[in-house]
Design an enzyme around this catalytic site. Structure first.
Site, PDB file in Angstrom:
ATOM      1  CG  ASN A 385      -1.889   1.155   1.210  1.00 55.68           C
ATOM      2  OD1 ASN A 385      -2.789   1.221   0.376  1.00 55.68           O
ATOM      3  ND2 ASN A 385      -1.699   2.091   2.130  1.00 55.68           N
ATOM      4  CG  HIS A 430      14.410   5.157  -7.462  1.00 54.78           C
ATOM      5  ND1 HIS A 430      13.329   4.616  -8.143  1.00 54.78           N
ATOM      6  CD2 HIS A 430      13.884   6.101  -6.640  1.00 54.78           C
ATOM      7  CE1 HIS A 430      12.211   5.204  -7.731  1.00 54.78           C
ATOM      8  NE2 HIS A 430      12.523   6.116  -6.820  1.00 54.78           N
TER       9      HIS A 430
END
Length: 520
Positions: A385, A430
């Site tokens: 989540n 990243h």
């Protein structure tokens, strides 16, 4: 009794009623929230159904049953994509609550404390107020090169992908070699993405020795424009393919039942809009609140100075001499835990400055009405989540163009492989950004992503709902920020103190902080 009111009894009864109301409030709000969520989901589903039912049927009425059966057996394209709707950012709603606004005021008070601390220490050491911002001047240096690089990237992204798409689409319907035509223009677009937007800005950032923050601007804009160009092509090519049966393409406003080629103004708006998912039109607000825009840019500037004082007061004094000390496990553990506070503050500042202030400022100037750039990630009880709610803008792109396209090509039974591929792409991008911006290879973030991030994604999944899992999520997040700040700062200073005259390729890959203290 006898015309008198028992005041104590009335007050007691009133307090009992208030207590009962407070007990009923959470259940009532939860019930209202669940019904409201069901209503909104049902409304969105009906809207999608009406849109799909009102569009032209993919099969003409004269199709035979055999052709219809054959078409049903074909792999269905990905389902309807992201639905944009007018909604405010979550923090804008929360800041209307005085209790939440007080937390914001506490962070402002902490910034004032940092400023006073820096000014007092400088006054004691120097005998005068030192108001210089040498660190900011250094990290944002060579700005003319940054601006020229961005301008070239933007102009190329405006012209090349759009022109390639228009040329391909205009001749695709009448072409007798559609596959070869698609491969040719697809190859040109891929070369532009990899060589033009990929290699060019990276070469400039390295060859001109841009400082860290300037490199961040160039590389993050590079990644953003690559994702934008991909979304434009990915959303419009299927529309052209589905319209081939009609042999009609438009550069003017669309007629009923046709799919137009987007106008350049629509593409240009998308390049500035705070979303990575292309649509011809987005929900728009009626007016621009310029006071709101000024406030958001002022908050971005304040966050920048906040980060400056965090580095000056909490990071630089700690890491300036760390490379001169002999390595020890105790020193590493202390370094990680001492880095948690600045790491968490920088995490909050990056979220607030970019995902809330910067994106909302541009959304307001463009009257872009869908402000759901993030969700309540701080309430997450699972990393699954958290990844979905931390940065909704990037998550939407990864979900629709990486995860769902992977399942479309290979089948829905490969969900684990699709998730692994998305994690790998995200971790690699990243790490690429950090490699170019810091000027060295030290895959700390990549290892955290691929090892702990993947493990926590499966262990701390959506079935974990209790508050203890939120505590575990925050604890691991704090430790991760401490590890990132500690190790990358040590490596940065080690490369400043222990430079190599003729470094080999392996010297760029080997961490300098592991051996710098030995040389000194």
């Amino acid at each position: 009794s006898l015309g008198r009111v028992d005041v104590d009894h009335a007050i007691t009864r009133k307090m009992q009623l208030i207590a009962e109301a407070e007990q009923l409030k959470p259940a009532f709000m939860k019930e209202v929230d669940s019904h409201f969520t069901e209503f909104v989901n049902s409304l969105a589903a009906k809207s999608v159904f009406l849109d799909s039912s009102s569009s032209a049927s993919p099969f003409p009425a004269s199709c035979s049953e055999k052709e219809l059966h054959k078409a049903k057996n074909l792999r269905a394209p990905p389902e309807h994509g992201k639905i944009f709707t007018a909604r405010r950012s979550l923090l804008d709603e929360l800041f209307e609550v005085s209790h939440i606004r007080t937390i914001y005021h506490m962070f402002i008070a902490l910034l004032i404390v940092f400023i006073l601390s820096t000014l007092l220490v400088d006054f004691i050491d120097e005998g005068r107020l030192v108001l210089g911002f040498d660190l900011l001047v250094f990290v944002f240096g060579k700005f003319p090169v940054v601006f020229c690089t961005w301008l070239c990237m933007f102009c190329a992204t405006v012209t090349v992908p759009y022109k390639l798409f228009v040329w391909w689409a205009q001749g695709y319907c009448s072409s007798s070699h559609r596959v070869l035509r698609s491969l040719f223009y697809g190859t040109l677009f891929t070369l532009f993405q990899t060589a033009g937007l990929g290699f060019g800005p990276t070469y400039i950032a390295v060859s001109y020795a841009l400082p860290p923050a300037s490199r961040f601007i160039v590389i993050l804009e590079q990644v953003r424009l690559v994702m934008k160009a991909h979304s434009f092509i990915r959303e419009n090519v299927p529309r052209v393919l589905s319209s081939v049966k009609d042999n009609v393409l438009f550069l003017s406003p669309p007629l009923s039942g046709t799919v137009p080629i987007p106008r350049i103004s629509q593409y240009l708006y998308f390049l500035f809009a705070p979303t990575l998912i292309y649509r011809d039109n987005y929900p728009r607000n009626p007016v621009i609140r310029w006071g709101y825009v000024a406030t958001k840019f002022a908050q971005v500037l304040g966050s920048l100075f906040y980060a400056y004082y965090i580095f000056v007061r909490l990071c630089i004094p700690q890491f300036r001499n760390s490379s001169q000390e002999t390595f020890s496990l105790r020193g590493l553990v202390l370094c990680i835990f001492n880095s948690i506070l600045p790491g968490v503050l920088i995490l909050f500042l990056a979220f607030f400055a970019f995902l809330h202030c910067w994106l909302n400022a541009f959304a307001e100037m463009l009257r872009f009405a869908d402000r759901m750039f993030y969700k309540d990630w701080w309430n997450s009880t699972s990393y699954a989540n958290y990844y979905r709610t931390w940065n909704v803008v990037v998550h939407d792109w990864l979900y629709y163009y990486a995860y769902r396209d992977f399942l479309w090509f290979f089948g829905k039974k490969f969900k684990a492989a699709a998730m692994l591929s998305v994690f790998t792409v995200s971790a690699a991008v990243h790490e690429y950004v950090l490699i170019i911006c810091f000027g060295f290879f030290y895959p700390v973030l990549f290892c955290l992503f691929m090892c702990f991030g993947m493990v926590f994604n499966f262990i701390l999944n959506d079935r974990r709902k209790g508050p203890i899992w939120n505590v575990i999520m925050w604890t691991s997040l704090f430790l991760g920020q401490g590890v990132i700040i500690c190790l990358y700062s040590q490596e940065w200073y080690a490369r400043q103190y222990c430079p190599m005259e003729n470094p080999t390729f392996l010297d760029y890959l080997k961490p300098r902080s592991w051996s710098c203290h030995m040389k000194m």
